[in-house]
Design an enzyme around this catalytic site. Structure first.
Site, PDB file in Angstrom:
ATOM      1  N   ASP A 127      38.974  35.194  38.605  1.00  0.00           N
ATOM      2  CA  ASP A 127      38.292  35.996  39.619  1.00  0.00           C
ATOM      3  C   ASP A 127      37.483  37.083  38.915  1.00  0.00           C
ATOM      4  O   ASP A 127      38.038  37.899  38.165  1.00  0.00           O
ATOM      5  CB  ASP A 127      39.331  36.624  40.560  1.00  0.00           C
ATOM      6  CG  ASP A 127      38.713  37.172  41.833  1.00  0.00           C
ATOM      7  OD1 ASP A 127      37.491  37.051  42.003  1.00  0.00           O
ATOM      8  OD2 ASP A 127      39.462  37.740  42.641  1.00  0.00           O
ATOM      9  N   GLU A 177      34.797  33.233  42.083  1.00  0.00           N
ATOM     10  CA  GLU A 177      36.181  32.849  41.798  1.00  0.00           C
ATOM     11  C   GLU A 177      36.338  31.337  41.850  1.00  0.00           C
ATOM     12  O   GLU A 177      35.637  30.641  42.575  1.00  0.00           O
ATOM     13  CB  GLU A 177      37.161  33.514  42.757  1.00  0.00           C
ATOM     14  CG  GLU A 177      36.998  33.112  44.201  1.00  0.00           C
ATOM     15  CD  GLU A 177      38.134  33.618  45.079  1.00  0.00           C
ATOM     16  OE1 GLU A 177      39.314  33.506  44.670  1.00  0.00           O
ATOM     17  OE2 GLU A 177      37.845  34.102  46.188  1.00  0.00           O
TER      18      GLU A 177
END
Length: 389
Positions: A10, A104
């Site tokens: 992420d 992500e």
């Protein structure tokens, strides 16, 4: 065979981090990315978050929370370019990449460990590569299931790695608030709290049948698996760098809520032109065209239409979303935001248009490509529809 094959990577405050690459003088100041008027916060750096500013917060409230916050305009082309480079970095490690958004993705690295080392070593390698090549940081969660990897990456923020082995799952998850579980939103969290289930451990040690009676069969079973970290461990790989994205779209928030059809239809044209321009640049076309409308009270609806054949033509997409808007039959209802999205994208080279009887050989598709050539040479405002001038 590793027992923690899944990585959740992420980017840290992705939009803000990318925007700040060109403004290092602002790194220690509260910065948000978004519209300067009535729009919402797209992203906030970690300094701004200390003031309570979060993504999706109305910009007016963000300014009240932090009057000296710096607002940077979003550069979607740069965001998309950086995201594409990051995803290519992931695919250099493993072909099994499930992208969740621009910033992500989940990676299954079990096929890369012999070449690149343990999952932790691969996570550190990815962090270093992304920082060196893109000038931004990321956080990585490493685990045996999707949900545990997701929670671990949150715990790793910012700019860290957290590995949770199968033996550590319960000690890692069970002390956490139920709201920390992947996919558990505010409503589900509040519902669980009302039943006295405050921690993940509370959910885990509630009999499955009790959960299902209270929450329904599906949600009860799903939460049971999340609480024990036994949710899915297989990924669904998404499109690679030489495959089309699944959809492309754009939204716009009006400076003032409006019920003026001419204003709304004109904005739909601007958005259709933006989306189809990106599609043509990517060499894709799509059949399903979706209109999004958000009203003054923030109620949001979508309507879709599937075309007879895939298209990347601005006029055709605009005509479709205009028909969808008119079909709503709105009577003096004020609109805050509109959006256009084209889904089910395929490579443009695979689409073969059959001319109808009497249809000219050259039409709007050729006009669009002529406009594309002009704008590439002379800038985005060189050629525009007359109604947008």
């Amino acid at each position: 065979m590793t027992d923690t094959p899944l990585l959740h990577v992420d980017m840290d405050a992705f939009y803000a981090s990318v925007a700040l690459r060109e403004r290092p003088d602002l790194v220690d100041q509260p910065v948000v990315v978004g519209g300067s008027g009535r729009g919402v916060v797209l992203a906030a750096n970690y300094v701004a978050r200390r003031y309570g500013i979060r993504s999706a917060l109305p910009m007016t409230r963000a300014r009240r929370l932090c009057p000296h916050v710096v607002v940077l305009a979003p550069d979607y082309d740069t965001f998309t370019s950086v995201s594409a480079s990051v995803m290519e970095t992931f695919r250099d490690v493993t072909p099994v990449v499930e992208a969740m958004s621009l910033d992500e993705a989940f990676l299954d690295v079990r096929g890369a460990t012999r070449r690149l080392g343990s999952p932790r070593e691969i996570a550190e390698r990815l962090r270093a590569t992304i920082h060196d090549e893109q000038g931004i940081t990321c956080s990585v969660g490493v685990a045996a299931s999707v949900s545990v990897a997701k929670v671990a990456s949150r715990r790793a923020k910012p700019d860290g790695v957290v590995v949770v082995s199968p033996a550590e799952v319960t000690s890692f998850l069970h002390p956490l608030d139920v709201g920390e579980l992947y996919g558990v939103g505010e409503k589900t969290q509040a519902l669980l709290h009302r039943f006295g289930l405050l921690t993940v451990g509370d959910v885990a040690h509630t009999p499955l049948q009790t959960l299902q009676r209270a929450l329904g069969d599906h949600l009860g079973r799903h939460l049971h698996h999340l609480a024990w970290g036994t949710d899915r461990s297989d990924l669904s790989p998404t499109a690679g760098p030489h495959e089309p994205e699944r959809s492309m779209g754009a939204d716009e928030t009006f400076a003032r809520d409006t019920d003026d059809r001419d204003v709304i239809v004109r904005e739909l044209l601007r958005l259709a032109a933006r989306v189809t321009g990106r599609m043509r640049a990517a060499g894709v076309a799509g059949r399903t065209i979706t209109l999004k409308v958000r009203f003054a009270d923030f109620t949001t609806i979508t309507r879709s239409r599937t075309m007879p054949e895939a298209t990347d033509v601005t006029v055709e997409v605009h005509r479709a979303v205009t028909h969808l808007y008119d079909a709503l039959g709105l009577q003096r209802v004020r609109v805050r935001l509109v959006g256009v999205r084209v889904e089910g994208l395929v490579l443009r080279a695979t689409v073969h248009h059959q001319l109808a009887l009497g249809e000219p050989e050259h039409g709007w598709a050729d006009a669009d490509r002529a406009v594309d050539r002009a704008t590439r040479r002379f800038g985005a405002k060189a050629v525009r529809p007359a109604s947008l001038v």
